[in-house]
Design a protein around this motif. Structure first.
Motif, PDB file in Angstrom:
ATOM      1  N   LYS A   1       0.427  -1.431  -0.483  1.00  0.00           N
ATOM      2  CA  LYS A   1       0.142  -0.642  -0.048  1.00  0.00           C
ATOM      3  C   LYS A   1       0.627   0.860   0.391  1.00  0.00           C
ATOM      4  O   LYS A   1       0.554   1.829  -0.406  1.00  0.00           O
ATOM      5  CB  LYS A   1      -0.430   0.260   1.306  1.00  0.00           C
ATOM      6  N   ILE A   2       2.149   1.238   0.966  1.00  0.00           N
ATOM      7  CA  ILE A   2       3.020   2.533   0.474  1.00  0.00           C
ATOM      8  C   ILE A   2       3.294   2.554  -0.925  1.00  0.00           C
ATOM      9  O   ILE A   2       3.738   3.687  -0.847  1.00  0.00           O
ATOM     10  CB  ILE A   2       4.199   2.065   1.448  1.00  0.00           C
ATOM     11  N   ARG A   3       3.913   1.142  -1.393  1.00  0.00           N
ATOM     12  CA  ARG A   3       4.447   1.351  -2.609  1.00  0.00           C
ATOM     13  C   ARG A   3       3.339   1.814  -3.827  1.00  0.00           C
ATOM     14  O   ARG A   3       3.070   2.860  -4.238  1.00  0.00           O
ATOM     15  CB  ARG A   3       4.700   0.224  -2.751  1.00  0.00           C
ATOM     16  N   ASN A   4       2.383   1.428  -3.591  1.00  0.00           N
ATOM     17  CA  ASN A   4       1.530   2.116  -4.466  1.00  0.00           C
ATOM     18  C   ASN A   4       1.071   3.843  -4.144  1.00  0.00           C
ATOM     19  O   ASN A   4       0.847   4.110  -5.113  1.00  0.00           O
ATOM     20  CB  ASN A   4      -0.509   0.882  -3.898  1.00  0.00           C
ATOM     21  N   ASP A   5       0.719   3.791  -3.529  1.00  0.00           N
ATOM     22  CA  ASP A   5       1.212   5.286  -2.364  1.00  0.00           C
ATOM     23  C   ASP A   5       1.531   6.265  -3.037  1.00  0.00           C
ATOM     24  O   ASP A   5       1.661   7.387  -4.098  1.00  0.00           O
ATOM     25  CB  ASP A   5       1.110   5.916  -1.203  1.00  0.00           C
ATOM     26  N   CYS A   6       3.311   5.702  -3.229  1.00  0.00           N
ATOM     27  CA  CYS A   6       4.217   6.489  -3.899  1.00  0.00           C
ATOM     28  C   CYS A   6       4.344   6.425  -5.476  1.00  0.00           C
ATOM     29  O   CYS A   6       5.274   7.172  -5.982  1.00  0.00           O
ATOM     30  CB  CYS A   6       5.968   6.049  -3.622  1.00  0.00           C
TER      31      CYS A   6
ATOM     32  N   THR B   1       7.017  10.548   1.810  1.00  0.00           N
ATOM     33  CA  THR B   1       7.631  10.603   2.117  1.00  0.00           C
ATOM     34  C   THR B   1       7.820  10.016   3.311  1.00  0.00           C
ATOM     35  O   THR B   1       6.420   9.715   3.852  1.00  0.00           O
ATOM     36  CB  THR B   1       8.511  12.476   2.188  1.00  0.00           C
ATOM     37  N   PHE B   2       9.031   9.947   4.088  1.00  0.00           N
ATOM     38  CA  PHE B   2       8.964   9.157   5.793  1.00  0.00           C
ATOM     39  C   PHE B   2       7.785  10.290   6.126  1.00  0.00           C
ATOM     40  O   PHE B   2       7.504  10.019   7.615  1.00  0.00           O
ATOM     41  CB  PHE B   2       9.630   8.521   5.750  1.00  0.00           C
ATOM     42  N   SER B   3       7.538  11.071   5.627  1.00  0.00           N
ATOM     43  CA  SER B   3       7.031  12.641   7.169  1.00  0.00           C
ATOM     44  C   SER B   3       5.459  12.462   6.620  1.00  0.00           C
ATOM     45  O   SER B   3       5.086  13.518   6.999  1.00  0.00           O
ATOM     46  CB  SER B   3       8.063  13.800   6.890  1.00  0.00           C
ATOM     47  N   THR B   4       5.356  11.630   5.550  1.00  0.00           N
ATOM     48  CA  THR B   4       3.778  11.847   5.315  1.00  0.00           C
ATOM     49  C   THR B   4       3.093  10.891   5.770  1.00  0.00           C
ATOM     50  O   THR B   4       3.324   9.969   6.437  1.00  0.00           O
ATOM     51  CB  THR B   4       3.673  11.824   3.793  1.00  0.00           C
ATOM     52  N   ASP B   5       1.508  11.977   6.560  1.00  0.00           N
ATOM     53  CA  ASP B   5       0.872  11.206   7.479  1.00  0.00           C
ATOM     54  C   ASP B   5       0.814   9.633   7.031  1.00  0.00           C
ATOM     55  O   ASP B   5       0.921   8.972   7.787  1.00  0.00           O
ATOM     56  CB  ASP B   5      -0.389  12.175   7.438  1.00  0.00           C
ATOM     57  N   SER B   6      -0.082   9.264   5.681  1.00  0.00           N
ATOM     58  CA  SER B   6      -0.676   8.052   5.401  1.00  0.00           C
ATOM     59  C   SER B   6       0.972   7.348   6.041  1.00  0.00           C
ATOM     60  O   SER B   6       0.485   6.149   5.605  1.00  0.00           O
ATOM     61  CB  SER B   6      -0.783   7.931   3.704  1.00  0.00           C
ATOM     62  N   VAL B   7       2.358   6.822   5.113  1.00  0.00           N
ATOM     63  CA  VAL B   7       3.405   6.666   5.394  1.00  0.00           C
ATOM     64  C   VAL B   7       3.554   6.354   6.821  1.00  0.00           C
ATOM     65  O   VAL B   7       3.881   5.018   7.253  1.00  0.00           O
ATOM     66  CB  VAL B   7       4.363   7.167   4.611  1.00  0.00           C
ATOM     67  N   GLN B   8       3.867   7.184   7.419  1.00  0.00           N
ATOM     68  CA  GLN B   8       3.892   7.165   8.787  1.00  0.00           C
ATOM     69  C   GLN B   8       2.476   6.013   9.959  1.00  0.00           C
ATOM     70  O   GLN B   8       3.168   5.928  10.801  1.00  0.00           O
ATOM     71  CB  GLN B   8       3.461   8.421   9.569  1.00  0.00           C
TER      72      GLN B   8
ATOM     73  N   HIS C   1       1.394   6.574  -6.868  1.00  0.00           N
ATOM     74  CA  HIS C   1       0.320   7.130  -8.258  1.00  0.00           C
ATOM     75  C   HIS C   1       0.846   7.907  -8.249  1.00  0.00           C
ATOM     76  O   HIS C   1       0.145   9.358  -8.005  1.00  0.00           O
ATOM     77  CB  HIS C   1      -0.359   6.342  -7.572  1.00  0.00           C
ATOM     78  N   ASP C   2       1.341   8.980  -6.161  1.00  0.00           N
ATOM     79  CA  ASP C   2       1.536  10.428  -6.149  1.00  0.00           C
ATOM     80  C   ASP C   2       2.489  10.789  -6.322  1.00  0.00           C
ATOM     81  O   ASP C   2       3.356  10.926  -5.102  1.00  0.00           O
ATOM     82  CB  ASP C   2       1.371  10.320  -4.478  1.00  0.00           C
ATOM     83  N   ALA C   3       3.338  11.225  -7.178  1.00  0.00           N
ATOM     84  CA  ALA C   3       4.866  11.301  -7.312  1.00  0.00           C
ATOM     85  C   ALA C   3       5.060  12.314  -6.335  1.00  0.00           C
ATOM     86  O   ALA C   3       4.826  13.701  -6.748  1.00  0.00           O
ATOM     87  CB  ALA C   3       5.447  11.565  -9.262  1.00  0.00           C
ATOM     88  N   GLY C   4       6.548  12.496  -5.819  1.00  0.00           N
ATOM     89  CA  GLY C   4       6.790  13.439  -5.128  1.00  0.00           C
ATOM     90  C   GLY C   4       5.968  13.309  -3.929  1.00  0.00           C
ATOM     91  O   GLY C   4       7.581  14.535  -3.680  1.00  0.00           O
ATOM     92  N   ASN C   5       4.884  13.497  -3.849  1.00  0.00           N
ATOM     93  CA  ASN C   5       4.303  13.893  -2.204  1.00  0.00           C
ATOM     94  C   ASN C   5       4.662  12.602  -1.189  1.00  0.00           C
ATOM     95  O   ASN C   5       4.297  13.156  -0.198  1.00  0.00           O
ATOM     96  CB  ASN C   5       3.065  14.136  -2.538  1.00  0.00           C
TER      97      ASN C   5
END
Length: 181
Positions: free
Chosen positions: A87-92, A100-107, A94-98
């Protein structure tokens, strides 16, 4: 196993957070495919119709994770952690550049991964703290420890040690060969 993980961590150190996630997910997907193939009789063709092509039943990471679990190659908590990685990979992707490990969804997903590691968290955190020179943060709880070492370090160490472990398992697996009658 840790040596291989160290080498992989060094090799992706120049990657952006997004690049790190995409590379690690690709490595994990490849090793899952290798592990599943090691448990199956080899196909007769170079392209394996189970894994290759647009309609291949094991042509995506989700299917490989589920098959690895159903074959007993990974445990239930690893299955859930790998689906979170997916899911983290898919978010990355489909959302190029936005992402990061600081993003709420990734955290948030990383927190779920850590929570699923509760049985092995202490030993995982001790090894990671020793490697990062952050032993002082171990007594301050998970959240403080993670804020000291960072989500990227936790991500890299978690999934690259799992990758290295799965590579070892592939190497130890006795291949099945089709018997000609």
């Amino acid at each position: 196993m840790l040596k291989e993980a160290d080498e992989l961590i060094k090799s992706i150190s120049h990657e952006s957070d997004r690049g790190c996630i995409l590379v690690v997910a690709a490595l994990v997907e490849n090793v899952l495919e290798d592990y599943i193939k090691a448990k199956l009789i080899l196909g007769q063709k170079k392209d394996d119709e189970l894994f290759d092509g647009g309609n291949a039943p094991l042509g995506n990471l989700s299917a490989k994770i589920d098959m690895a679990f159903r074959l007993g190659l990974i445990q239930a908590h690893e299955k859930y952690q790998l689906h979170l990685l997916r899911k983290i990979r898919n978010d990355c992707a489909h959302d190029a550049g936005n992402q990061t490990f600081s993003t709420d969804s990734v955290q948030s997903r990383m927190q779920e991964i850590v929570d699923l590691s509760k049985d092995g968290w202490d030993s995982f955190a001790q090894i990671l703290a020793w490697r990062q020179g952050a032993s002082y943060a171990l007594n301050q709880g998970k959240s403080e420890f993670i804020s000291v070492v960072g989500w990227r370090v936790v991500f890299e160490f978690k999934f690259l040690t799992l990758y290295a472990y799965l590579r070892e398992q592939v190497a130890l697996t006795e291949r099945l060969y089709h018997r000609h009658e």
